[in-house]
Design a protein around this motif. Structure first.
Motif, mmCIF file in Angstrom:
data_model
loop_
_atom_site.group_PDB
_atom_site.id
_atom_site.type_symbol
_atom_site.label_atom_id
_atom_site.label_comp_id
_atom_site.label_asym_id
_atom_site.label_seq_id
_atom_site.Cartn_x
_atom_site.Cartn_y
_atom_site.Cartn_z
ATOM 1 N N THR A 1 -13.289 8.937 15.652
ATOM 2 C CA THR A 1 -11.940 8.368 15.717
ATOM 3 C C THR A 1 -11.747 7.389 14.575
ATOM 4 N N PRO A 2 -10.524 7.395 13.972
ATOM 5 C CA PRO A 2 -10.305 6.457 12.864
ATOM 6 C C PRO A 2 -10.209 5.029 13.401
ATOM 7 N N PRO A 3 -10.557 4.030 12.623
ATOM 8 C CA PRO A 3 -10.482 2.643 13.083
ATOM 9 C C PRO A 3 -9.018 2.183 13.184
ATOM 10 N N LEU A 4 -8.761 1.223 14.052
ATOM 11 C CA LEU A 4 -7.431 0.645 14.216
ATOM 12 C C LEU A 4 -7.061 -0.165 12.977
ATOM 13 N N PRO A 5 -5.719 -0.273 12.693
ATOM 14 C CA PRO A 5 -5.357 -1.080 11.522
ATOM 15 C C PRO A 5 -5.625 -2.558 11.798
ATOM 16 N N ALA A 6 -5.832 -3.279 10.771
ATOM 17 C CA ALA A 6 -6.130 -4.707 10.902
ATOM 18 C C ALA A 6 -4.872 -5.452 11.335
ATOM 19 N N TRP A 7 -5.020 -6.571 12.062
ATOM 20 C CA TRP A 7 -3.896 -7.372 12.504
ATOM 21 C C TRP A 7 -3.253 -8.048 11.306
ATOM 22 N N PRO A 8 -1.908 -7.926 11.204
ATOM 23 C CA PRO A 8 -1.282 -8.597 10.070
ATOM 24 C C PRO A 8 -1.197 -10.102 10.300
ATOM 25 N N ASP A 9 -1.043 -10.826 9.232
ATOM 26 C CA ASP A 9 -0.941 -12.279 9.303
ATOM 27 C C ASP A 9 0.477 -12.634 9.760
ATOM 28 N N PRO A 10 0.678 -13.341 10.924
ATOM 29 C CA PRO A 10 2.026 -13.611 11.419
ATOM 30 C C PRO A 10 2.823 -14.573 10.541
ATOM 31 N N THR A 11 2.182 -15.361 9.713
ATOM 32 C CA THR A 11 2.918 -16.307 8.882
ATOM 33 C C THR A 11 3.559 -15.637 7.680
ATOM 34 N N THR A 12 3.015 -14.522 7.251
ATOM 35 C CA THR A 12 3.558 -13.861 6.066
ATOM 36 C C THR A 12 4.433 -12.676 6.424
ATOM 37 N N ALA A 13 4.156 -11.981 7.533
ATOM 38 C CA ALA A 13 4.912 -10.772 7.872
ATOM 39 C C ALA A 13 6.088 -11.131 8.768
ATOM 40 N N PRO A 14 7.297 -10.523 8.539
ATOM 41 C CA PRO A 14 8.440 -10.817 9.397
ATOM 42 C C PRO A 14 8.281 -10.227 10.786
ATOM 43 N N SER A 15 7.504 -9.186 10.923
ATOM 44 C CA SER A 15 7.247 -8.635 12.247
ATOM 45 C C SER A 15 5.849 -8.074 12.267
ATOM 46 N N THR A 16 5.359 -7.876 13.468
ATOM 47 C CA THR A 16 4.013 -7.327 13.598
ATOM 48 C C THR A 16 4.061 -5.850 13.263
ATOM 49 N N GLY A 17 2.937 -5.269 13.139
ATOM 50 C CA GLY A 17 2.878 -3.855 12.812
ATOM 51 C C GLY A 17 3.321 -2.982 13.966
ATOM 52 N N PHE A 18 3.519 -3.547 15.156
ATOM 53 C CA PHE A 18 3.890 -2.753 16.335
ATOM 54 C C PHE A 18 5.376 -2.872 16.674
#
Length: 169
Positions: free
Chosen positions: A10-27
């Protein structure tokens, strides 16, 4: 293969984005806004007193006093201007209507009296006629004719025995 270990295929899950830089989470979940947090006590101190009002189900709930919708002030009803002093109806028309009412009342009352008089006269005429017919049909009674006296005597005894005596004079 051990079920507790991750499957290497199984491929690995994507890394958690940084909440201070991204306007929304990857989900697709938006990042919370940054800034001062307003606490409940600070809000009630700023908004003023709290009043209890009934909700749609009849329960009493608290509500800030400045959010209550108060009914509008009552508007005074305008007073009609005074009318000119004088008759509201033509005096001649008043007399005509009064005369018509008098005539109708007099006619109705007269008809009631006359109907009672005719009913009484008819009843009296029928009574006199019946008495005259009775007098003409039995001429012997007027002269003091025969009188019949019948006496019936019943003597009841024991065991259902009865004796009846009839006497004619």
């Amino acid at each position: 293969m051990n079920s507790h270990l991750p499957d290497p295929r199984t491929p690995p899950l994507p890394a958690w984005p940084d909440p201070t830089t991204a306007p929304s989470t990857g989900f697709g979940v938006p990042v919370p806004l940054s800034g001062p947090v307003e606490l409940h006590t600070e809000r009630t101190e700023r908004s003023g007193p709290v009043v209890w009002v009934p909700d749609a189900y009849g329960r009493m709930v608290p509500m800030p006093a400045d959010q209550i919708i108060r009914p509008a002030a009552a508007v005074p009803v305008p007073v009609a201007p005074p009318r000119a002093a004088g008759p509201r109806m033509d005096p001649l028309a008043q007399r005509l209507v009064g005369g018509a009412a008098l005539a109708a009342g007099t006619g109705w009352g007269t008809s009631m009296v006359l109907s009672q008089v005719t009913a009484g006269a008819t009843g009296l005429a029928l009574l006199v006629g019946a008495l005259a017919l009775n007098k003409l049909a039995r001429p012997g009674r007027a002269a003091g004719g025969d009188t019949h006296i019948t006496t019936i005597t019943n003597h009841n005894r024991w065991f259902g025995k009865s004796h009846t005596t009839t006497r004619h004079r």
